[in-house]
Design an enzyme around this catalytic site. Structure first.
Site, PDB file in Angstrom:
ATOM      1  CG  ASP A  33      -2.381   8.882   0.497  1.00 25.14           C
ATOM      2  OD1 ASP A  33      -2.040   7.860  -0.135  1.00 25.14           O
ATOM      3  OD2 ASP A  33      -3.471   9.461   0.312  1.00 25.14           O
ATOM      4  CG  ASN A  81      -3.228   0.034   0.878  1.00 27.11           C
ATOM      5  OD1 ASN A  81      -2.533   0.514   1.760  1.00 27.11           O
ATOM      6  ND2 ASN A  81      -4.041   0.785   0.135  1.00 27.11           N
TER       7      ASN A  81
HETATM    8  C1  IPE Z   1      -3.845   5.344   3.160  1.00 27.66           C
HETATM    9  O1  IPE Z   1      -3.586   5.491   1.823  1.00 27.66           O
HETATM   10  C2  IPE Z   1      -3.177   4.100   3.668  1.00 27.66           C
HETATM   11  C3  IPE Z   1      -1.726   4.146   3.700  1.00 27.66           C
HETATM   12  C4  IPE Z   1      -0.992   5.218   3.617  1.00 27.66           C
HETATM   13  C5  IPE Z   1      -1.094   2.862   3.853  1.00 27.66           C
HETATM   14  P1  IPE Z   1      -4.612   4.971   0.705  1.00 27.66           P
HETATM   15  O2  IPE Z   1      -4.258   5.648  -0.555  1.00 27.66           O
HETATM   16  O3  IPE Z   1      -4.630   3.493   0.681  1.00 27.66           O
HETATM   17  O4  IPE Z   1      -5.959   5.471   1.339  1.00 27.66           O
HETATM   18  P2  IPE Z   1      -7.306   5.900   0.731  1.00 27.66           P
HETATM   19  O5  IPE Z   1      -7.722   4.809  -0.189  1.00 27.66           O
HETATM   20  O6  IPE Z   1      -6.993   7.175   0.022  1.00 27.66           O
HETATM   21  O7  IPE Z   1      -8.178   6.087   1.922  1.00 27.66           O
HETATM   22  C1  IPE Z   2       0.706   5.556  -0.093  1.00 22.86           C
HETATM   23  O1  IPE Z   2       0.734   6.071  -1.389  1.00 22.86           O
HETATM   24  C2  IPE Z   2       1.381   4.218   0.024  1.00 22.86           C
HETATM   25  C3  IPE Z   2       0.450   3.079   0.206  1.00 22.86           C
HETATM   26  C4  IPE Z   2      -0.831   3.172   0.356  1.00 22.86           C
HETATM   27  C5  IPE Z   2       1.042   1.768   0.233  1.00 22.86           C
HETATM   28  P1  IPE Z   2      -0.311   5.585  -2.466  1.00 22.86           P
HETATM   29  O2  IPE Z   2       0.191   4.320  -3.088  1.00 22.86           O
HETATM   30  O3  IPE Z   2      -1.676   5.508  -1.878  1.00 22.86           O
HETATM   31  O4  IPE Z   2      -0.231   6.730  -3.543  1.00 22.86           O
HETATM   32  P2  IPE Z   2      -1.416   7.616  -4.088  1.00 22.86           P
HETATM   33  O5  IPE Z   2      -2.153   8.139  -2.899  1.00 22.86           O
HETATM   34  O6  IPE Z   2      -2.267   6.716  -4.937  1.00 22.86           O
HETATM   35  O7  IPE Z   2      -0.725   8.678  -4.866  1.00 22.86           O
HETATM   36 MG    MG Z   3      -3.182   6.910  -1.554  1.00 16.36          MG
END
Ligand code: IPE
Ligand code: IPE
Ligand code: MG
Length: 296
Positions: A33, A81
């Protein structure tokens, strides 16, 4: 900078040496993340955060291999997502497909006999990504060196619901008896089916949030896995962060063993073995002072 690097490498070597003396987790799962926040902090376009994140994933697989981890599950894209803007989704899918193609051709994949599987509702993904998944799965399906699960279009509750529906269908068709359904039967109906022992030993989340976001709820709870939440965003996650996560796992294992011993000693003391009082004090001392990786 030069001295920072020297110190970093020295610390990395020290930690690696300490960690190798204890049990390495067999299955590590990671919630990668913080890609977009990393890009925001650097003032670059957010999609580049995903590109840099994919680079960390490649290093992470090298680190797992070096330490003898048998199975890694990486959270690449959750069912939630899908609600992200279309251009971002398209970019993420493009990056995942490219990385899978590279994995299929990478000599390291074949030297390590790495079996790659996608877990999730892959039918929801665009055709080009489904094809990339099929190619890498086909190219690695006979391998048994290290297993990489890529959670894509993955949701933990959905995985359990799919398993329940699948079992219900079998019960109705007379292929499964309801009273036969136990933990191992459920495990066999999950997306991770086919992977020997899919219980997770250690779950790592980067990016500072302390939650598990619907990731592997069944597999992570069966073994009461250790959890390591850390502040670095995924693109800046370094080997020492990885090693620290493993140390947390080892410390937890050590504490569990010690508390089991103390319980046994307490029980023996309660049964009249007077000298057990000394054993208990000794064990308490060991627990306090000798965590794996701590200097003695
Ligand atoms: C968690 O990240 C899922 C992945 C790393 C694919 P998100 O950014 O989507 O999760 P939440 O929304 O903070 O739970
Ligand atoms: C994790 O990073 C990757 C995916 C969930 C695909 P994020 O895209 O959630 O990045 P942040 O958490 O918003 O910085
Ligand atoms: Mg994230």
């Amino acid at each position: 900078m030069f001295f920072d690097n020297v110190i970093y490498r020295g610390y990395e070597r020290l930690l690696t040496g300490e960690i190798r003396k204890h049990r390495i987790p067999r299955h590590i799962a990671v919630i990668m993340d913080g890609n977009r926040r990393y890009a925001d902090r650097l003032g670059i376009v957010r999609n580049l955060g995903h590109t840099y994140g994919a680079r960390t994933t490649e290093w992470f697989l090298d680190w797992c291999w070096e330490l003898g981890v048998k199975q890694a599950t990486i959270y690449a894209f959750s069912t939630e997502n899908f609600s992200r803007p279309k251009p971002e989704r398209a970019k993420i899918f493009e990056i995942i497909a490219k990385k899978l193609d590279e994995l299929a051709d990478d000599p390291r994949t074949h030297e390590r006999r790495m079996k790659v599987s996608a877990i999730g509702e892959t039918h929801l993904l665009p055709a080009h990504l489904r094809n990339a998944i099929r190619r890498v799965e086909d190219a690695t399906c006979n391998y048994d060196g290290i297993h990489l699960n890529i959670a894509v279009a993955y949701g933990g509750q959905r995985e359990i619901l799919d398993a329940v529906q699948d079992m219900a269908r079998k019960v109705r068709a007379g292929k499964l008896r309801a009273d036969e359904i136990d933990e191992s039967v459920v495990s066999r109906h999950l997306y991770t089916n086919g992977v020997a022992d899919s219980d997770v030993d250690l779950i790592i989340r980067t990016g500072g949030d302390i939650r598990t976001s619907n990731f592997l709820p069944w597999q992570a709870n069966g073994s009461e896995c250790a959890a390591y939440f850390c502040a670095p965003f995924w693109p800046e996650f370094r080997k020492i962060d990885f090693l620290r996560a493993i140390r947390v796992y080892q410390m937890r294992e050590h504490e569990q063993k010690q508390s089991a011993l103390i319980r046994t000693a307490n029980m023996l003391a309660a049964c009249g073995y007077a000298e057990m009082g000394d054993v208990i004090s000794h064990l308490r001392g060991v627990t306090r002072h000798r965590h794996p990786g701590q200097s003695r």
